[in-house]
Design a protein around this motif. Sequence first.
Motif, short mmCIF file in Angstrom:
data_model
loop_
_atom_site.label_atom_id
_atom_site.label_comp_id
_atom_site.label_asym_id
_atom_site.label_seq_id
_atom_site.Cartn_x
_atom_site.Cartn_y
_atom_site.Cartn_z
N VAL A 61 64.14 107.37 -8.02
CA VAL A 61 62.91 107.60 -6.85
C VAL A 61 61.85 106.85 -7.54
O VAL A 61 60.99 106.87 -8.32
CB VAL A 61 62.58 108.94 -6.86
N GLU A 62 61.47 106.15 -6.22
CA GLU A 62 60.28 105.01 -6.58
C GLU A 62 59.14 105.39 -5.69
O GLU A 62 59.21 105.43 -4.46
CB GLU A 62 60.57 103.43 -6.03
N THR A 63 57.90 105.40 -6.41
CA THR A 63 56.72 105.98 -5.72
C THR A 63 55.31 105.06 -6.24
O THR A 63 55.70 104.21 -7.18
CB THR A 63 56.29 107.32 -6.03
N ASP A 64 54.31 105.25 -5.80
CA ASP A 64 53.35 104.22 -6.20
C ASP A 64 53.01 104.56 -7.47
O ASP A 64 52.37 103.65 -8.26
CB ASP A 64 51.99 104.70 -5.22
N GLY A 66 55.44 104.88 -9.82
CA GLY A 66 56.33 104.22 -10.71
C GLY A 66 57.78 104.84 -10.19
O GLY A 66 57.96 105.22 -9.24
N VAL A 67 58.84 104.64 -11.31
CA VAL A 67 60.18 105.08 -11.13
C VAL A 67 60.42 106.47 -11.86
O VAL A 67 60.08 106.62 -13.13
CB VAL A 67 61.00 103.78 -11.37
N SER A 68 60.85 107.08 -11.10
CA SER A 68 61.57 108.36 -11.99
C SER A 68 62.78 108.77 -11.59
O SER A 68 63.74 108.06 -10.50
CB SER A 68 60.64 109.71 -11.76
N TYR A 69 63.70 109.62 -12.26
CA TYR A 69 64.92 109.87 -11.90
C TYR A 69 65.14 111.53 -11.78
O TYR A 69 64.66 112.41 -12.45
CB TYR A 69 65.92 109.38 -12.97
N GLU A 70 65.71 111.82 -10.50
CA GLU A 70 65.70 113.23 -10.48
C GLU A 70 67.27 113.85 -10.07
O GLU A 70 68.08 112.94 -9.52
CB GLU A 70 64.91 113.41 -9.05
N ARG A 71 67.31 114.97 -10.36
CA ARG A 71 68.70 115.68 -9.95
C ARG A 71 68.93 115.77 -8.65
O ARG A 71 68.05 115.97 -7.91
CB ARG A 71 68.79 117.07 -10.82
N ARG A 166 67.69 107.34 -3.91
CA ARG A 166 67.42 108.08 -2.81
C ARG A 166 67.29 107.35 -1.37
O ARG A 166 66.67 106.39 -1.48
CB ARG A 166 66.04 108.91 -3.03
N GLY A 167 67.81 108.01 -0.20
CA GLY A 167 67.82 107.49 0.70
C GLY A 167 68.86 107.38 1.73
O GLY A 167 69.86 107.81 1.10
N HIS A 168 68.88 106.30 2.76
CA HIS A 168 70.26 106.23 3.56
C HIS A 168 70.28 104.83 3.79
O HIS A 168 69.42 104.09 3.69
CB HIS A 168 70.07 106.96 4.79
#
Length: 248
Positions: A61-64, A66-71, A166-168
């Motif tokens: 998951v990329e946000t303003d 930074g980058v994180s990883y989620e279940r 995350r996304g399509h």
Amino acid sequence: MSMFQKLKASVGIGSAKVDTVLQNAEWLQGGLINGSIHVVGGKIDQQIDAISLKLCTEVKVETDEGVSYERFVLSELQVLDPFTIGADESRKMPFEFQLHEETPVTILNARNNRSYVWLETALDIDFALDPKDRDPLQIGPLPVVEKVLDLIERSGFKMVKADVERGHLQGEGFSSQSGCYQEIEFKNNGLLTSKEIELSFILEEGQVHCLAEIDRKFGMRGDQYHSFSLEHGASDEEIAAVVQSILD
């Protein structure tokens, strides 16, 4: 049964436990997962409201910030209706379910492979501390997908990274549905023809769909997208033709 034992079970001490045993260590994309769920009772009789299986992966998951990883849960199956497990009782329950069509491949020759898939088995039980079991799944590519990957590598590209975003994604005549998609990234080291290729695969009723993003570091064409579909039993000639369309 003493009140002290009941009190301990109510906060998860001496409570029922769950363990999932899988029939195999490796599975192919779209395969049928099977195994058995083992439940062992604790120190007192306990009500199990449900047992659920969740097929999970890790998404980037990329946000303003930074980058994180989620279940991320790809699919979920409730295995059993409510039942009572007696003190020290053991139960073994077989199960099977189909892997989600967009389950990432984890068995890859990537230098940086962040593609993970696991199965979570959870007991729905009051006050238990962590009534879950987590089993990693090794997911291999279908033969047709493996041939695509192998041909690209034999054309001078290295598989450098694989992860799940995350996304399509949207290809010609197909689209992803799960809310996440895998990207398998290749690079070559040509002096004047440096190129990156990112592939995402989706299975659907005997077909494999692929969306390729092609990034040329030198040249005027910039990023391009190319999509194709192959039958599971596609010939080597058909596979070679679609790979060549990516490389050109």
